[in-house]
Motif scaffolding. Structure first.
Motif, PDB file in Angstrom:
ATOM      1  N   GLY A   1       0.811  -1.209   0.000  1.00  0.00           N
ATOM      2  CA  GLY A   1       0.000   0.000   0.000  1.00  0.00           C
ATOM      3  C   GLY A   1       0.842   1.256   0.000  1.00  0.00           C
ATOM      4  N   TYR A   2       1.906   1.263   0.813  1.00  0.00           N
ATOM      5  CA  TYR A   2       2.821   2.412   0.826  1.00  0.00           C
ATOM      6  C   TYR A   2       3.396   2.656  -0.561  1.00  0.00           C
ATOM      7  CZ  TYR A   2       3.019   2.144   5.984  1.00  0.00           C
ATOM      8  OH  TYR A   2       2.718   2.139   7.326  1.00  0.00           O
ATOM      9  N   LEU A   3       3.861   1.585  -1.199  1.00  0.00           N
ATOM     10  CA  LEU A   3       4.449   1.714  -2.531  1.00  0.00           C
ATOM     11  C   LEU A   3       3.417   2.231  -3.523  1.00  0.00           C
ATOM     12  CD1 LEU A   3       6.781   1.266  -4.511  1.00  0.00           C
ATOM     13  CD2 LEU A   3       6.029  -1.118  -4.738  1.00  0.00           C
ATOM     14  N   GLY A   4       2.197   1.690  -3.450  1.00  0.00           N
ATOM     15  CA  GLY A   4       1.144   2.123  -4.360  1.00  0.00           C
ATOM     16  C   GLY A   4       0.808   3.594  -4.192  1.00  0.00           C
ATOM     17  N   VAL A   5       0.744   4.067  -2.942  1.00  0.00           N
ATOM     18  CA  VAL A   5       0.459   5.487  -2.688  1.00  0.00           C
ATOM     19  C   VAL A   5       1.558   6.358  -3.285  1.00  0.00           C
ATOM     20  CG1 VAL A   5       0.324   7.247  -0.878  1.00  0.00           C
ATOM     21  CG2 VAL A   5      -0.991   5.125  -0.662  1.00  0.00           C
ATOM     22  N   MET A   6       2.822   5.962  -3.108  1.00  0.00           N
ATOM     23  CA  MET A   6       3.922   6.762  -3.641  1.00  0.00           C
ATOM     24  C   MET A   6       3.838   6.875  -5.157  1.00  0.00           C
ATOM     25  SD  MET A   6       8.054   6.241  -3.314  1.00  0.00           S
ATOM     26  CE  MET A   6       8.125   6.857  -1.628  1.00  0.00           C
ATOM     27  N   ILE A   7       3.581   5.753  -5.830  1.00  0.00           N
ATOM     28  CA  ILE A   7       3.509   5.777  -7.292  1.00  0.00           C
ATOM     29  C   ILE A   7       2.307   6.593  -7.756  1.00  0.00           C
ATOM     30  CG2 ILE A   7       3.187   4.342  -9.348  1.00  0.00           C
ATOM     31  CD1 ILE A   7       4.765   2.142  -7.886  1.00  0.00           C
ATOM     32  N   PHE A   8       1.169   6.434  -7.073  1.00  0.00           N
ATOM     33  CA  PHE A   8      -0.015   7.232  -7.414  1.00  0.00           C
ATOM     34  C   PHE A   8       0.293   8.717  -7.297  1.00  0.00           C
ATOM     35  CE2 PHE A   8      -3.913   9.490  -6.680  1.00  0.00           C
ATOM     36  CZ  PHE A   8      -4.879   8.835  -7.424  1.00  0.00           C
ATOM     37  N   MET A   9       0.973   9.123  -6.226  1.00  0.00           N
ATOM     38  CA  MET A   9       1.219  10.543  -5.987  1.00  0.00           C
ATOM     39  C   MET A   9       2.226  11.130  -6.965  1.00  0.00           C
ATOM     40  SD  MET A   9      -1.001  11.161  -3.784  1.00  0.00           S
ATOM     41  CE  MET A   9      -0.602  12.911  -3.699  1.00  0.00           C
ATOM     42  N   ILE A  10       3.067  10.295  -7.591  1.00  0.00           N
ATOM     43  CA  ILE A  10       3.917  10.806  -8.667  1.00  0.00           C
ATOM     44  C   ILE A  10       3.029  11.343  -9.784  1.00  0.00           C
ATOM     45  CG2 ILE A  10       5.583  10.186 -10.463  1.00  0.00           C
ATOM     46  CD1 ILE A  10       6.728   8.101  -8.531  1.00  0.00           C
ATOM     47  N   GLY A  11       1.992  10.575 -10.143  1.00  0.00           N
ATOM     48  CA  GLY A  11       1.070  11.016 -11.184  1.00  0.00           C
ATOM     49  C   GLY A  11       0.331  12.283 -10.814  1.00  0.00           C
ATOM     50  N   GLU A  12      -0.022  12.429  -9.530  1.00  0.00           N
ATOM     51  CA  GLU A  12      -0.711  13.636  -9.074  1.00  0.00           C
ATOM     52  C   GLU A  12       0.221  14.837  -9.048  1.00  0.00           C
ATOM     53  OE1 GLU A  12      -2.608  16.763  -7.334  1.00  0.00           O
ATOM     54  OE2 GLU A  12      -3.457  15.054  -8.393  1.00  0.00           O
ATOM     55  N   GLY A  13       1.478  14.628  -8.691  1.00  0.00           N
ATOM     56  CA  GLY A  13       2.365  15.763  -8.430  1.00  0.00           C
ATOM     57  C   GLY A  13       3.261  16.178  -9.569  1.00  0.00           C
ATOM     58  N   LEU A  14       3.211  15.464 -10.694  1.00  0.00           N
ATOM     59  CA  LEU A  14       4.194  15.759 -11.733  1.00  0.00           C
ATOM     60  C   LEU A  14       4.024  17.127 -12.378  1.00  0.00           C
ATOM     61  CD1 LEU A  14       2.697  15.283 -14.745  1.00  0.00           C
ATOM     62  CD2 LEU A  14       2.934  12.895 -14.066  1.00  0.00           C
ATOM     63  N   GLU A  15       2.820  17.735 -12.270  1.00  0.00           N
ATOM     64  CA  GLU A  15       2.616  19.032 -12.940  1.00  0.00           C
ATOM     65  C   GLU A  15       2.691  20.223 -11.999  1.00  0.00           C
ATOM     66  OE1 GLU A  15      -1.748  18.352 -11.672  1.00  0.00           O
ATOM     67  OE2 GLU A  15       0.000  17.133 -12.175  1.00  0.00           O
ATOM     68  N   LEU A  16       2.906  19.993 -10.701  1.00  0.00           N
ATOM     69  CA  LEU A  16       2.781  21.080  -9.733  1.00  0.00           C
ATOM     70  C   LEU A  16       3.744  22.228  -9.985  1.00  0.00           C
ATOM     71  CD1 LEU A  16       2.215  19.151  -6.363  1.00  0.00           C
ATOM     72  CD2 LEU A  16       0.526  20.217  -7.864  1.00  0.00           C
ATOM     73  N   GLY A  17       4.947  21.930 -10.435  1.00  0.00           N
ATOM     74  CA  GLY A  17       5.947  22.983 -10.583  1.00  0.00           C
ATOM     75  C   GLY A  17       5.874  23.769 -11.871  1.00  0.00           C
ATOM     76  N   TRP A  18       5.028  23.358 -12.847  1.00  0.00           N
ATOM     77  CA  TRP A  18       5.079  24.025 -14.142  1.00  0.00           C
ATOM     78  C   TRP A  18       3.722  24.246 -14.815  1.00  0.00           C
ATOM     79  CZ3 TRP A  18       2.998  21.029 -18.001  1.00  0.00           C
ATOM     80  CH2 TRP A  18       2.934  19.642 -17.776  1.00  0.00           C
ATOM     81  N   LEU A  19       2.649  23.610 -14.357  1.00  0.00           N
ATOM     82  CA  LEU A  19       1.389  23.699 -15.083  1.00  0.00           C
ATOM     83  C   LEU A  19       0.856  25.127 -15.147  1.00  0.00           C
ATOM     84  CD1 LEU A  19      -0.888  22.331 -16.604  1.00  0.00           C
ATOM     85  CD2 LEU A  19      -2.008  21.849 -14.413  1.00  0.00           C
ATOM     86  N   SER A  20       0.953  25.871 -14.052  1.00  0.00           N
ATOM     87  CA  SER A  20       0.422  27.233 -14.045  1.00  0.00           C
ATOM     88  C   SER A  20       1.108  28.102 -15.098  1.00  0.00           C
ATOM     89  CB  SER A  20       0.591  27.862 -12.662  1.00  0.00           C
ATOM     90  OG  SER A  20       0.117  29.194 -12.653  1.00  0.00           O
ATOM     91  N   SER A  21       2.435  28.062 -15.140  1.00  0.00           N
ATOM     92  CA  SER A  21       3.164  28.876 -16.119  1.00  0.00           C
ATOM     93  C   SER A  21       2.845  28.427 -17.547  1.00  0.00           C
ATOM     94  CB  SER A  21       4.669  28.804 -15.861  1.00  0.00           C
ATOM     95  OG  SER A  21       5.135  27.475 -15.946  1.00  0.00           O
ATOM     96  N   TYR A  22       2.652  27.120 -17.747  1.00  0.00           N
ATOM     97  CA  TYR A  22       2.300  26.614 -19.078  1.00  0.00           C
ATOM     98  C   TYR A  22       0.937  27.140 -19.515  1.00  0.00           C
ATOM     99  CZ  TYR A  22       0.561  23.375 -22.615  1.00  0.00           C
ATOM    100  OH  TYR A  22      -0.006  22.840 -23.753  1.00  0.00           O
ATOM    101  N   LEU A  23      -0.033  27.127 -18.611  1.00  0.00           N
ATOM    102  CA  LEU A  23      -1.373  27.604 -18.953  1.00  0.00           C
ATOM    103  C   LEU A  23      -1.374  29.098 -19.256  1.00  0.00           C
ATOM    104  CD1 LEU A  23      -3.532  25.642 -16.345  1.00  0.00           C
ATOM    105  CD2 LEU A  23      -3.188  25.119 -18.774  1.00  0.00           C
ATOM    106  N   ILE A  24      -0.579  29.853 -18.510  1.00  0.00           N
ATOM    107  CA  ILE A  24      -0.478  31.296 -18.755  1.00  0.00           C
ATOM    108  C   ILE A  24       0.171  31.550 -20.120  1.00  0.00           C
ATOM    109  CG2 ILE A  24       0.633  33.432 -17.993  1.00  0.00           C
ATOM    110  CD1 ILE A  24       0.268  32.363 -15.098  1.00  0.00           C
ATOM    111  N   ASP A  25       1.224  30.799 -20.424  1.00  0.00           N
ATOM    112  CA  ASP A  25       1.876  30.937 -21.729  1.00  0.00           C
ATOM    113  C   ASP A  25       0.938  30.525 -22.867  1.00  0.00           C
ATOM    114  OD1 ASP A  25       4.173  31.782 -20.498  1.00  0.00           O
ATOM    115  OD2 ASP A  25       5.162  29.825 -20.569  1.00  0.00           O
ATOM    116  N   SER A  26      -0.051  29.669 -22.531  1.00  0.00           N
ATOM    117  CA  SER A  26      -0.963  29.160 -23.555  1.00  0.00           C
ATOM    118  C   SER A  26      -2.214  30.013 -23.726  1.00  0.00           C
ATOM    119  CB  SER A  26      -1.373  27.722 -23.222  1.00  0.00           C
ATOM    120  OG  SER A  26      -0.243  26.867 -23.181  1.00  0.00           O
ATOM    121  N   GLY A  27      -2.327  31.104 -22.949  1.00  0.00           N
ATOM    122  CA  GLY A  27      -3.443  32.012 -23.179  1.00  0.00           C
ATOM    123  C   GLY A  27      -4.245  32.438 -21.964  1.00  0.00           C
ATOM    124  N   LEU A  28      -4.126  31.732 -20.838  1.00  0.00           N
ATOM    125  CA  LEU A  28      -4.845  32.153 -19.636  1.00  0.00           C
ATOM    126  C   LEU A  28      -4.166  33.353 -19.010  1.00  0.00           C
ATOM    127  CD1 LEU A  28      -5.837  28.883 -17.696  1.00  0.00           C
ATOM    128  CD2 LEU A  28      -7.121  30.120 -19.442  1.00  0.00           C
TER     129      LEU A  28
END
Length: 425
Positions: A18-45
């Motif tokens: 379960g610990y391993l599964g949570v860690m792998i799941f959270m990689i998918g959740e957290g991969l965009e945290l550092g860059w998604l906002s700037s990407y969306l702004i560059d894309s028109g927002l």
């Protein structure tokens, strides 16, 4: 590793996958945290539109974090986790196929919020599951392992993965790859993980009205047992500063003379330290007492080190190693709040899910409180004023912890013993 070794490490062998599964799941959740906002702004927002998107997302996270505890007991943790991954997957599919291509906020806001509903339901339902299965005398260590898995995937591995994936896959394909991690994590955490046949984390209700009434328990328990309410406030303070600093501290560091790359490395060191010390302070809490660990290492430690994030570069200039050292220390002290996840459910052993809902709500609300404080006060008190507001809040959390004790432990500073837990039950 054999079961005896896992047990000595404070990890219930039944829950190891379960610990391993949570860690792998959270990689998918957290991969965009550092860059998604700037990407969306560059894309028109606009900046305001991006802020609205993430604010609604944060609200969804807070609601799901609150509901996760009681839903894990009403549905059973496994079923609640499945609902979480289903919402995350559905939100991702529509967000990527209809939201981003059109930059239509009417589509993007509800679908990204649906992702926000999904991950707390998945991860925090597992945490409730864990509090029922882990040995009570090592519960602090067990939840420490959970936060290692959670933060390691969300804040560290997700960010590192993106740094390698973006140059090769681009933004959209990188976002699509999140589904690989979340579905793999789900398979490991739910389908491969062993479950007690008694399913003792699931409550039995005679009618649907009884189940709805228990959902309300996720709020009323904070008033029925005020110590649990205090624990929720402390948990909100715990990471409020950490979420707030990303709004104002990078620009301060640039003014001091750090490059953007140096700041990102310092920030990465902070969260890497936090992941490591999540486990260490879980063990320390079992030895020195859960309340004492949160009070002194968490509250007082964070107060001193958060102030240091401002004053070390203020007096020493762009000294990379000195600033990295204080960031690492702050990350470690943030982890000293981990024993809250052992202490709070032990205050209501008959309603652990409801108690955890209050704690999870605090975790969700911190994503609001930190940025809100910065937005409300930085114009009048400046960077140093914001630093002292968060420093003061950490001191307040230490004072509040003086009152968050198990019944037999009232007014004492001794470690929490297994006999105390049993007496509370």
């Amino acid at each position: 590793m054999n079961q005896g070794l896992l047990g000595r490490m404070g990890m219930d062998p039944k829950m190891a996958l379960g610990y391993l599964g949570v860690m792998i799941f959270m990689i998918g959740e957290g991969l965009e945290l550092g860059w998604l906002s700037s990407y969306l702004i560059d894309s028109g927002l606009t900046v305001q539109q991006s802020a609205l998107l993430f604010s609604v997302y944060g609200f969804a996270v807070a609601i799901a974090a609150w509901l996760s505890g009681v839903l894990a007991e009403i549905l059973g943790a496994r079923k609640a986790m499945i609902w979480g991954v289903a919402m995350f997957t559905a939100g991702t599919l529509v967000f990527l196929t209809a939201g981003i291509p059109t930059m239509n906020l009417g589509v993007m806001i509800p679908t990204y919020a649906l992702r926000g509903l999904g991950y707390p339901l998945f991860a925090y339902s597992f945490l409730v599951w864990l509090t029922y299965h882990a040995p009570q005398e090592r519960l602090g260590t067990a939840v420490g392992w959970f936060w290692v898995s959670f933060a390691g995937g969300l804040n560290v591995l997700g960010a590192y993965y993106s740094s390698f994936a973006l140059p090769y896959l681009g933004e959209i394909r990188t976002l699509w790859s999140a589904l690989i991690f979340t579905l793999l994590g789900t398979t490991i955490a739910i389908l491969l993980n062993k479950e007690d046949k008694n399913n003792k984390n699931k409550k039995r209700f005679e009618t649907k009205a009884d189940a709805v009434k228990y959902i309300a328990k996720g709020i009323t328990i904070a008033f029925e047992k005020p110590k649990i309410g205090l624990g929720g406030i402390v948990r909100t303070i715990n990471t409020a500063g950490a979420y707030g600093l990303v709004v104002f501290l990078p620009s301060y560091m640039m003014e001091i003379g750090f490059t953007r790359t140096e700041w990102l490395q310092i920030y990465g060191a902070l969260w890497t330290s936090n992941v490591i010390f999540n486990l260490i302070f879980g063990i320390v809490g079992d030895k020195l007492g859960w309340r004492n660990t949160v009070m002194w290492f968490g509250g007082i430690g964070c107060a001193a080190t958060f102030a240091g994030l401002y004053y070390v570069p203020h007096f020493m200039g762009a000294n990379y190693w000195a600033t990295t050292a204080i960031a690492i220390t702050f990350g470690a002290c943030l982890a000293a709040y981990v024993p809250l996840s052992a202490l709070i459910p032990s205050l209501a052993p008959e309603n652990r899910g409801a108690a955890m809902s209050i704690l999870n709500l605090g975790a969700g609300l911190s994503t609001f409180i930190g940025p809100v404080i910065v937005g409300a006060f930085i114009g009048t008190v400046g960077t140093v004023g914001i630093i002292w507001i968060f420093t003061g809040l950490h001191v307040v959390s230490a004072i509040l912890m003086k009152f968050v004790t198990l019944p037999k432990n009232e007014g004492q500073d001794q470690p929490v013993e297994l006999s105390d837990i049993k007496a509370a039950q």
